[in-house]
Design a protein around this motif. Structure first.
Motif: not given
Length: 255
Positions: A192-213
């Motif tokens: 729906x929003x066109x991007x994904x978030x990761x809020x420390x879900x793999x590593x508590x020390x890291x966040x991430x944002x990603x979008x499709x090509x």
């Protein structure tokens, strides 16, 4: 072309290279069951054994990727690396400059991952200014359910997450999504929003944002991502970064 010139040209050709090129083109066009050895051999006019031997050689050089579960072939990362160095202004050749610009805009690490059948593989990365990030080049974008890049892949794979993942989903941190129904809800938000978030879900020390090509047919070609340390992962940044990465990804494939 004079007959003698055509004859000389034919003698200069290497049949095995022509066959390998034909198979590469067939792999690039094929989808689903059509990307298996038998079908690729048929479409290129090769016998199955010859096609299999050439594909094994191409796989060894990273030119194609074989999905061990479906036995289907896809274009490999070596082809992408070659395409990126080509002078033609394809989106893959522009990607590194885009990653550099995005890294300067966000002051974070940026990366490009390309689809390989049921997988994603990182093919380019630009570290944040002054950082000493671990390189993810050549690695798979896993775990799919606990990274922003993986969530984009799952959201646009055209199949339910249950067809690609098996429960129980592994827990890495307190925020990791471990139930498929909850993950499907998250993937609906991603679409729906066109991007994904990761809020420390793999590593508590890291966040991430990603979008499709996405290609013209809306098929997922790859994922553009941006990540950084949790100390800079303020919630109010996510919406702005998500929109920036999403819009950058769209411009990259359509410019």
């Amino acid at each position: 072309m004079p007959p003698e010139t055509r004859a000389d040209d034919d003698k200069a050709r290497v049949q095995s290279v022509e066959r390998a090129t034909a198979l590469l083109r067939a792999v690039a066009r094929a989808t689903g069951p059509d990307a298996r050895v038998r079908e690729l051999a048929a479409v290129t006019g090769l016998n199955r054994v010859t096609a299999w031997r050439i594909l094994r050689t191409l796989e060894g050089q990273g030119m194609v990727h074989l999905d061990p579960h479906t036995r289907q072939y896809a274009i490999g990362t070596t082809v992408v690396e070659l395409a990126r160095s080509a002078p033609a202004q394809t989106w893959t050749s522009r990607a590194h400059d885009v990653l550099q610009t995005l890294s300067l805009q966000t002051r974070e690490t940026t990366a490009l991952a390309l689809c390989e059948a049921r997988d994603l593989r990182y093919v380019d990365q630009v570290d944040s200014p002054g950082s000493d990030e671990e390189s993810w080049l050549g690695t798979s974008a896993e775990p799919m359910h606990a990274t922003s890049t993986g969530k984009v892949f799952l959201a646009y794979a055209g199949r339910p997450a249950a067809a690609l993942l098996a429960e129980p989903l592994e827990r890495f941190t307190d925020t990791t999504i471990t139930a498929l129904p909850a993950l499907e809800e998250e993937l609906a938000v991603v679409r729906r929003q066109g991007y994904a978030l990761c809020r420390g879900e793999f590593s508590e020390a890291t966040w991430g944002v990603a979008a499709p090509l996405l290609g013209e047919d809306q098929r997922l070609l790859g994922v553009l991502s941006c990540w950084g340390p949790a100390t800079r992962g303020e919630p109010e940044r996510f919406a702005a970064l998500g929109s920036l990465v999403r819009d950058t990804a769209r411009r990259l494939v359509t410019a």
